[in-house]
Design a protein around this motif. Structure first.
Motif, PDB file in Angstrom:
ATOM      1  N   ALA A  31     -31.969-109.441  14.134  1.00 25.27           N
ATOM      2  CA  ALA A  31     -31.802-108.482  15.221  1.00 25.27           C
ATOM      3  C   ALA A  31     -33.056-108.404  16.077  1.00 25.27           C
ATOM      4  N   VAL A  32     -32.863-108.361  17.392  1.00 23.98           N
ATOM      5  CA  VAL A  32     -33.963-108.155  18.340  1.00 23.98           C
ATOM      6  C   VAL A  32     -33.520-107.120  19.355  1.00 23.98           C
ATOM      7  N   ALA A  33     -34.522-106.507  20.054  1.00 21.82           N
ATOM      8  CA  ALA A  33     -34.218-105.374  20.937  1.00 21.82           C
ATOM      9  C   ALA A  33     -34.299-105.710  22.415  1.00 21.82           C
ATOM     10  N   SER A  34     -34.544-106.982  22.765  1.00 18.36           N
ATOM     11  CA  SER A  34     -34.639-107.332  24.188  1.00 18.36           C
ATOM     12  C   SER A  34     -34.300-108.792  24.405  1.00 18.36           C
ATOM     13  N   GLY A  35     -34.053-109.098  25.686  1.00 20.13           N
ATOM     14  CA  GLY A  35     -33.784-110.486  26.031  1.00 20.13           C
ATOM     15  C   GLY A  35     -34.976-111.385  25.794  1.00 20.13           C
ATOM     16  N   VAL A  56     -25.417-105.197  29.012  1.00 19.89           N
ATOM     17  CA  VAL A  56     -26.202-104.340  29.898  1.00 19.89           C
ATOM     18  C   VAL A  56     -27.542-104.034  29.236  1.00 19.89           C
ATOM     19  N   MET A  57     -28.602-104.691  29.728  1.00 19.14           N
ATOM     20  CA  MET A  57     -29.945-104.450  29.209  1.00 19.14           C
ATOM     21  C   MET A  57     -30.871-104.113  30.368  1.00 19.14           C
ATOM     22  N   ALA A  58     -31.668-103.079  30.203  1.00 18.24           N
ATOM     23  CA  ALA A  58     -32.512-102.590  31.291  1.00 18.24           C
ATOM     24  C   ALA A  58     -33.863-103.282  31.368  1.00 18.24           C
ATOM     25  N   GLY A  59     -34.190-104.083  30.394  1.00 16.50           N
ATOM     26  CA  GLY A  59     -35.485-104.744  30.357  1.00 16.50           C
ATOM     27  C   GLY A  59     -35.640-105.808  31.427  1.00 16.50           C
ATOM     28  N   PRO A  60     -36.827-106.423  31.523  1.00 15.48           N
ATOM     29  CA  PRO A  60     -37.081-107.440  32.555  1.00 15.48           C
ATOM     30  C   PRO A  60     -36.255-108.711  32.375  1.00 15.48           C
TER      31      PRO A  60
END
Length: 251
Positions: A31-35, A56-60
Motif C-alpha cells: 500500500a502507498v498513499a500517493s501517485g 481522484v488524488m489531490a497530490g502532484p
C-alpha cells in the motif's frame, strides 16, 4: 490464483479498507498513499501483478500521471491497472480507460466484484506474460538460426526451448539437429579440402620436377656429370694399377 497487489489511495480509511479486502482474498498487499510513491514502488520492486489505483488524488501526481507513466514504460506497460472511484466520476473513468486502465471498480468496494476484477487482471497479465515469453523464445530460435548461417554452431541457448512439447519446441529441436549436421558436413568438407590441397601440392611438385628433368639444360648437365664420373673412375683405376707393383725396378 494469488497475486502481488499494489493499492494506491490517498485516503487512509479507504486504503486500509481496500487492503483488508484484498488480503481477505488471499493476495499479498503493498500500500502507498500517493501517485509518486506508487511510481517509486514500481520502479524499485518487481513482481507486482495488479495495481488498484484511486481515480481522484489531490497530490502532484494524479491518477492520469500514474497511468501515463506506467503505459509509457516498456517494463510496466502491460501491468493491469484497475481504477477505483465513486460513481459520479464517469468522465474521469472513461478518460482512465482511454489511457490504458484495464478495468474500473466502484466505491465502496464489494468483495465479489473485487475478486472478479483482480482475477480478470491476473488472467490478462499472465496471458500477456505467456505471449511475451513465447515471443522471446521465438527470437531465440531466430537468433540461433542466424548464428548457424554466420558459422557459429553454439546452440546451447536452445536447450530449454527444445524441451517444450509444442511446435516451437519442435522447431528448436530441428534447429539444434540442423546445426549438428551442418557442422559435421563442414568439418568433413574441410578435411576433404585439406586432402585435396595435399594432392595438388604433390602433383605440382611432380610437375615441376618433370619440367626440370625433361629440360635440355638438365640433360646436358646429366651428360656432363656422367662424363665427370667416368673420368673420376678412370683416374682411380689408373692410380690403383700404378700402385699394384711396389718395389719394382724402373725401366
Amino acid at each position: 490464483m494469488t497475486a502481488q497487489v499494489l493499492v494506491v489511495d490517498e485516503g487512509e480509511a479507504d486504503r486500509q479498507a481496500l487492503c483488508a479486502a484484498v488480503a481477505a482474498l488471499g493476495h499479498t498487499v503493498h500500500a502507498v498513499a500517493s501517485g509518486q510513491q506508487a511510481l517509486a514502488h514500481l520502479a524499485r520492486a518487481s513482481g507486482v501483478d495488479v495495481v488498484l489505483l484511486d481515480l481522484v488524488m489531490a497530490g502532484p501526481t494524479s491518477c492520469t500521471d500514474v497511468l501515463m507513466a506506467i503505459k509509457s514504460d516498456p517494463r510496466l506497460q502491460h501491468l493491469p491497472v484497475i481504477v477505483v472511484s465513486t460513481a459520479e466520476h464517469d468522465d474521469e473513468i472513461a478518460r482512465s480507460i482511454e489511457l490504458g486502465a484495464s478495468d474500473h471498480l466502484g466505491k465502496p468496494v464489494r468483495a465479489p466484484l473485487l475478486a472478479a476484477r483482480i482475477d480478470a487482471g491476473l488472467a490478462q497479465k499472465r496471458l500477456r506474460d505467456t505471449e511475451l515469453d513465447h515471443l522471446r523464445q521465438v527470437d531465440g530460435v531466430i537468433d540461433a538460426a542466424e548464428s548457424i548461417q554466420a558459422g557459429d554452431y553454439d546452440v546451447s541457448s536452445l536447450e530449454p526451448i527444445a524441451q517444450r512439447a509444442d511446435r516451437l519446441g519442435t522447431l528448436a529441436r530441428v534447429v539444434v539437429q540442423m546445426a549438428g549436421e551442418v557442422q559435421a558436413r563442414e568439418s568433413e568438407l574441410r578435411r576433404q579440402v585439406t586432402d585435396l590441397r595435399i594432392e595438388i601440392d604433390r602433383s605440382q611438385l611432380h610437375r615441376r620436377v618433370s619440367e626440370v628433368t625433361d629440360s635440355e639444360h638438365y640433360r646436358r648437365l646429366a651428360e656432363q656429370a656422367g662424363e665427370l664420373r667416368s673420368l673420376i673412375r678412370g683416374s682411380g683405376e689408373a692410380s690403383a694399377d700404378g700402385g699394384s707393383r711396389p718395389g719394382s725396378a724402373p725401366d
